[in-house]
Design a protein around this motif. Structure first.
Motif, PDB file in Angstrom:
ATOM      1  N   ARG A  35     -31.598 -34.982  59.211  1.00  0.00           N
ATOM      2  CA  ARG A  35     -31.521 -35.612  57.889  1.00  0.00           C
ATOM      3  C   ARG A  35     -30.545 -36.794  57.923  1.00  0.00           C
ATOM      4  N   ILE A  36     -29.377 -36.586  58.536  1.00  0.00           N
ATOM      5  CA  ILE A  36     -28.372 -37.652  58.628  1.00  0.00           C
ATOM      6  C   ILE A  36     -28.896 -38.808  59.463  1.00  0.00           C
ATOM      7  N   LEU A  37     -29.468 -38.496  60.615  1.00  0.00           N
ATOM      8  CA  LEU A  37     -29.934 -39.536  61.535  1.00  0.00           C
ATOM      9  C   LEU A  37     -31.031 -40.390  60.923  1.00  0.00           C
ATOM     10  N   LYS A  38     -31.864 -39.789  60.091  1.00  0.00           N
ATOM     11  CA  LYS A  38     -32.962 -40.541  59.491  1.00  0.00           C
ATOM     12  C   LYS A  38     -32.528 -41.356  58.277  1.00  0.00           C
ATOM     13  N   MET A  39     -31.353 -41.019  57.728  1.00  0.00           N
ATOM     14  CA  MET A  39     -30.886 -41.735  56.544  1.00  0.00           C
ATOM     15  C   MET A  39     -29.934 -42.879  56.885  1.00  0.00           C
ATOM     16  N   LEU A 149     -21.192 -36.501  65.613  1.00  0.00           N
ATOM     17  CA  LEU A 149     -21.280 -36.164  64.194  1.00  0.00           C
ATOM     18  C   LEU A 149     -20.257 -35.106  63.806  1.00  0.00           C
ATOM     19  N   SER A 150     -20.086 -34.095  64.624  1.00  0.00           N
ATOM     20  CA  SER A 150     -19.160 -33.014  64.267  1.00  0.00           C
ATOM     21  C   SER A 150     -17.705 -33.472  64.334  1.00  0.00           C
ATOM     22  N   THR A 151     -17.456 -34.545  65.102  1.00  0.00           N
ATOM     23  CA  THR A 151     -16.094 -35.071  65.231  1.00  0.00           C
ATOM     24  C   THR A 151     -15.806 -36.181  64.224  1.00  0.00           C
ATOM     25  N   ASN A 152     -16.780 -37.055  63.997  1.00  0.00           N
ATOM     26  CA  ASN A 152     -16.557 -38.252  63.187  1.00  0.00           C
ATOM     27  C   ASN A 152     -17.221 -38.217  61.813  1.00  0.00           C
ATOM     28  N   THR A 154     -17.695 -35.076  59.968  1.00  0.00           N
ATOM     29  CA  THR A 154     -17.601 -33.634  59.722  1.00  0.00           C
ATOM     30  C   THR A 154     -18.132 -33.237  58.352  1.00  0.00           C
ATOM     31  N   ASN A 155     -17.717 -33.957  57.305  1.00  0.00           N
ATOM     32  CA  ASN A 155     -18.143 -33.589  55.956  1.00  0.00           C
ATOM     33  C   ASN A 155     -19.638 -33.789  55.750  1.00  0.00           C
ATOM     34  N   ALA A 156     -20.166 -34.894  56.268  1.00  0.00           N
ATOM     35  CA  ALA A 156     -21.604 -35.139  56.135  1.00  0.00           C
ATOM     36  C   ALA A 156     -22.392 -34.047  56.837  1.00  0.00           C
ATOM     37  N   ALA A 186     -20.310 -37.879  51.095  1.00  0.00           N
ATOM     38  CA  ALA A 186     -19.946 -37.964  52.511  1.00  0.00           C
ATOM     39  C   ALA A 186     -20.862 -38.933  53.250  1.00  0.00           C
ATOM     40  N   LEU A 187     -22.127 -38.926  52.886  1.00  0.00           N
ATOM     41  CA  LEU A 187     -23.089 -39.825  53.506  1.00  0.00           C
ATOM     42  C   LEU A 187     -22.758 -41.281  53.166  1.00  0.00           C
TER      43      LEU A 187
END
Length: 213
Positions: A35-39, A149-152, A154-156, A186-187
């Motif tokens: 979801r994040i990568l596509k947005m 993503l988990s490091t930079n 995190t909230n998203a 977050a996004l």
């Protein structure tokens, strides 16, 4: 945030340790990552690769981690000739005879795994693709593993997982809206980060295999 910490946070926030839910956590997390990568197209997830366009072959396989492209070019005498992105219908209409060859000028996504170029290459060409790739999921590593993503972000990532997890649980609309709002916030911050690092070079796209080092 490590993979283990992310799983624990999801279970704690959603107060769910039911066996089926825990078993499906990797899928929930991968859905949130997707979801994040596509947005948001983050510059950190760009790659350059080189490969060959073959004489008489209109088709090119996409890289296994391919999501979208920024540019594709043929290289001749250190000169880059960028192909123009179009669609399959245009290429079929513009180059109806596949035996008619020339220097490729256009390309399009033929299916999920293949590109088509037009006209049909009249020789072997070195080509370079600049593309947006799908990074390895945090679920593919050890419990102590991390990703960009988990490091930079995190909230998203966390709120994306909570949103996916609560959807899986068919939760109450009020809490769904809360998780969605926090995810969107977050996004938004992540988008600002991405745009700050981004240098605009949106040319077109293609596909190949050998990473440029």
């Amino acid at each position: 945030m490590t993979y283990s910490e992310l799983q624990t946070a999801i279970k704690d926030y959603l107060q769910n340790t039911e066996t089926t839910f825990v078993t499906d956590l990797p899928t929930i997390i991968k859905q949130a990552e997707e979801r994040i990568l596509k947005m948001i197209r983050l510059p950190v997830f760009r790659k350059n690769v080189q490969g060959s366009l073959t004489d008489g072959n209109q088709y090119l396989a996409t890289p296994s981690d391919f999501m979208d492209s920024f540019s594709v070019a043929t290289i001749s005498s250190n000169t880059y000739n960028y192909l123009i992105k179009t669609d399959v219908s245009f290429i079929r209409e513009a180059y109806p005879t596949t035996t008619t060859k020339g220097a490729p000028k256009h390309y399009a996504l033929f299916d999920d795994d293949t590109f088509i170029v037009g006209p049909t290459p009249d020789a072997d060409y070195t080509a370079e693709l600049h593309y947006f790739y799908r990074p390895t999921s945090i679920t593919a590593g050890a419990d102590s593993g991390t990703t960009w993503l988990s490091t930079n972000a995190t909230n998203a990532l966390l709120y994306g997982c909570l949103l996916e997890g609560y959807t899986y649980m068919k939760g109450e609309p009020e809490m769904m809206n809360l998780y969605n709002q926090r995810y969107q916030d977050a996004l938004g911050r992540l988008k600002v980060l991405g745009e700050g690092r981004n240098t605009t070079d949106t040319y077109r796209e293609g596909s190949f295999q050998v990473p440029v080092t």
